[in-house]
Design a protein around this motif. Sequence first.
Motif, PDB file in Angstrom:
ATOM      1  N   THR A 107       0.814  -1.206   0.000  1.00 18.54           N
ATOM      2  CA  THR A 107       0.000   0.000   0.000  1.00 18.54           C
ATOM      3  C   THR A 107       0.850   1.258   0.000  1.00 18.54           C
ATOM      4  O   THR A 107       0.514   2.257  -0.619  1.00 18.54           O
ATOM      5  CB  THR A 107      -0.926  -0.016   1.230  1.00 18.54           C
ATOM      6  OG1 THR A 107      -1.685  -1.213   1.201  1.00 18.54           O
ATOM      7  CG2 THR A 107      -1.850   1.180   1.223  1.00 18.54           C
ATOM      8  N   GLN A 120      -5.339  -3.297  -6.794  1.00 18.18           N
ATOM      9  CA  GLN A 120      -5.869  -2.923  -5.478  1.00 18.18           C
ATOM     10  C   GLN A 120      -5.383  -1.539  -5.063  1.00 18.18           C
ATOM     11  O   GLN A 120      -6.125  -0.752  -4.470  1.00 18.18           O
ATOM     12  CB  GLN A 120      -5.454  -3.963  -4.438  1.00 18.18           C
ATOM     13  CG  GLN A 120      -6.101  -5.321  -4.640  1.00 18.18           C
ATOM     14  CD  GLN A 120      -5.610  -6.339  -3.620  1.00 18.18           C
ATOM     15  OE1 GLN A 120      -4.804  -6.022  -2.758  1.00 18.18           O
ATOM     16  NE2 GLN A 120      -6.098  -7.573  -3.750  1.00 18.18           N
ATOM     17  N   LYS A 130      -9.588   6.857  -1.446  1.00 18.69           N
ATOM     18  CA  LYS A 130      -9.031   7.824  -0.507  1.00 18.69           C
ATOM     19  C   LYS A 130      -9.228   9.255  -1.017  1.00 18.69           C
ATOM     20  O   LYS A 130      -9.393  10.186  -0.231  1.00 18.69           O
ATOM     21  CB  LYS A 130      -7.542   7.517  -0.294  1.00 18.69           C
ATOM     22  CG  LYS A 130      -6.910   8.317   0.817  1.00 18.69           C
ATOM     23  CD  LYS A 130      -7.666   8.160   2.126  1.00 18.69           C
ATOM     24  CE  LYS A 130      -7.610   6.732   2.641  1.00 18.69           C
ATOM     25  NZ  LYS A 130      -8.288   6.595   3.956  1.00 18.69           N
ATOM     26  N   GLU A 150      -7.624   1.797  -4.169  1.00 17.45           N
ATOM     27  CA  GLU A 150      -7.467   2.448  -2.878  1.00 17.45           C
ATOM     28  C   GLU A 150      -7.210   3.947  -3.039  1.00 17.45           C
ATOM     29  O   GLU A 150      -7.687   4.762  -2.253  1.00 17.45           O
ATOM     30  CB  GLU A 150      -6.318   1.788  -2.106  1.00 17.45           C
ATOM     31  CG  GLU A 150      -6.146   2.278  -0.689  1.00 17.45           C
ATOM     32  CD  GLU A 150      -7.323   1.914   0.184  1.00 17.45           C
ATOM     33  OE1 GLU A 150      -7.561   2.636   1.177  1.00 17.45           O
ATOM     34  OE2 GLU A 150      -8.017   0.925  -0.123  1.00 17.45           O
TER      35      GLU A 150
END
Length: 713
Positions: free
Chosen positions: A65, A178, A186, A182
């Motif tokens: 991430t 992914q 966000k 994300e």
Amino acid sequence: MNDSNEVKLHFLDYWRTIRLRMGLILLTFFLVMVTAGVTTYFLPKQYFSKVTMEVKSDFSAKVGTFGPGSLRGSYDPQFVATQFQILQKTEILYPVIERLDLIKEFSPPGVRLPLQQVYFRLKGAMKLQEVRNTGLIEIGAFDTDPQRAANIANAIAVVYQERRQNDLEKETTAGLDQLKDEVERKRKDVETTAATAMQIRARDGIVDPEPDKENSNVGYTTQNRLTVQTEKNSQELRVLELERQMDLINSLSPAQLQDALKTLGIDDPTVSRNLPLLQDAMAEKARLTNLGLGPNHPRVKAWDAQMETYAKILSDQLNTIKVTQGNRLRLEKDKLAALTTESKNSREVEAEEKAKMVEYIEAKNKAIQARKILDTLDLSYQQQKMIGVIQQPSAHIWEKAEKSEIPAKPNVPWYMFMAACVGLAIGVGLAFFIDYLDTSVKTLDDVERYLQIPVLAVIPNNVSILMKNAADSSDAEAYRILRAAVEFNKPYRDANTFTLISGGPGEGKSTTLNNLAFTCAKGGYNVLVVDADLRRASQHHYFDVENTFGLTDYLLGRAEIDEIIKTTKIDNLSFIPSGVLPPDAVGILNSQRMTDLIAKVKSQYDLVFFDSPPILGVSDGSVLASEVDITIMVVQHRRFPRVMLQRVKQAVLNVGGRLIGVVLNNVDAKHDDGYAYYYNYNEYYGPRRNAPKIEAPAPQLAARPRETQREEY
């Protein structure tokens, strides 16, 4: 010289054991050698080939991430072991079986083995090994066909390499997808949280010059409250110190005034000038009295007058100091009250301000944190898009397996050498098995050798509570021996407080203490038993009394010493039960009241015995050992290892206790040859069954403190 002789004796004992068991040792040796020889002869020859491969951690290829580095860790000691397990799983070995058609290779003519059976045979033929201090591993295979062994090793390495690469590519692609999702989620969170903070700021009229920064507006109220609270705490300490000084001054006499004022830091010239004059006058009067002058002599009367004058001056000055200190204490208390009020007001003001700002600050912080996370995610996504899937291979083959010309199994010389070693080891081990396993205390020499303290007495097993026996028994003789040994081993004449300690529960410490106290009371001593085992009290069961009121009530200040002492049906024997231990009063033995109790009963009784919990279990045993005059260790025969007993001894010495000896308890003296003379002695000198009964002497007075007895005499 003694140590050298002792070592020689041990060596001779070992050699004697080996010589006596030589037949067993040789028989075991030859059986193992014959078995190894026959087994080696019939074992099929197997060839071994191996592949050398470098394996790397998957962290460098994974998409995290917060970027590739967010998942990169330090060296993982379990990584290679994990890969070894993966190499043996069906996901790797099933494709190997299919590529090499091992079902056909391993199956007998006319029979087709099931896949699972071939898998287990292949798994058993594998040998995995790590090359020390490198990232290399060796994948080897055994087989009766040398070429097939090389093919199996190479196939396992290739399948594993391909599987690792495919898995990493899938993980990288899925991670990028992914991460992109994300970032979008966000970004929406940032817009929502920023709009919410702006609405709250406009609604409440909040002025924030830097809405994008945390802690942009810090009020003065918090700092002011902390300052007031600090001053209040300092003032409380000052008031407590003045109250302590005032209590001390109120308890002083004129003769104690000068030394106490120096301790308190109060320099009074009147006291400093007149107290020495008073002391000189007292000394001169004493000198005249020693010369034979009577109290009515003029010179003696003159010094009496001077002493009265100085004492009057000191008494008046003491009152003046008390008044001064009292005024100072009142001023400081008034100041403390003002600071308390100010601290309360500042807390109220701070609470009001925080209540107004808490909603806005929370919304603002959420917006700021969401923006930070978005920036980090977006940067990570852009970096990983640029890097793509360009990664170094996670597994690389550096050396392929080749056909072996020499069989690796069986290694006949090595097998026979190991068989000889194992045969000798098993034979000798059988001879020494019992002795090497048993490290408990077995003899008196064991105690004195490892603890360096004497054995005071040996107590046989199955002893009873002496005070509950109507007549004398052979068990009592062991405690009479213990009583005499304690008397002769006392470190000094006035030592009369005892505690019996043990390393663990169930060693007979409480029973030994009770019987020893009973024996001493029968011998004419004025004895007190104190049940200080507050965790697991047992003495009240021996005395058949209630345990609802006792030592704990005194230690908690609910009773005095005279109230908790109970007389017993045994002459010269008193008892203090443990009482009920409150849940919040653990460790109360380590208190000044316990020290005061020991000091008082020491002067009132001839002998005082304190029962304590195991010293290695809780701290109470160490506290008692440090307070009493004498400590005796109770050791159960053939129960705990010698190392534990050394720890018990060291625990007593660490707290300054006086350990005078050991009581070896629960000894089977009747059947243990090392203690047979104790059993014979007790049987010989113990009371005979057919001996006529001797009438008991007239009953004595009940046990009471020594001062009371002296007054009656």
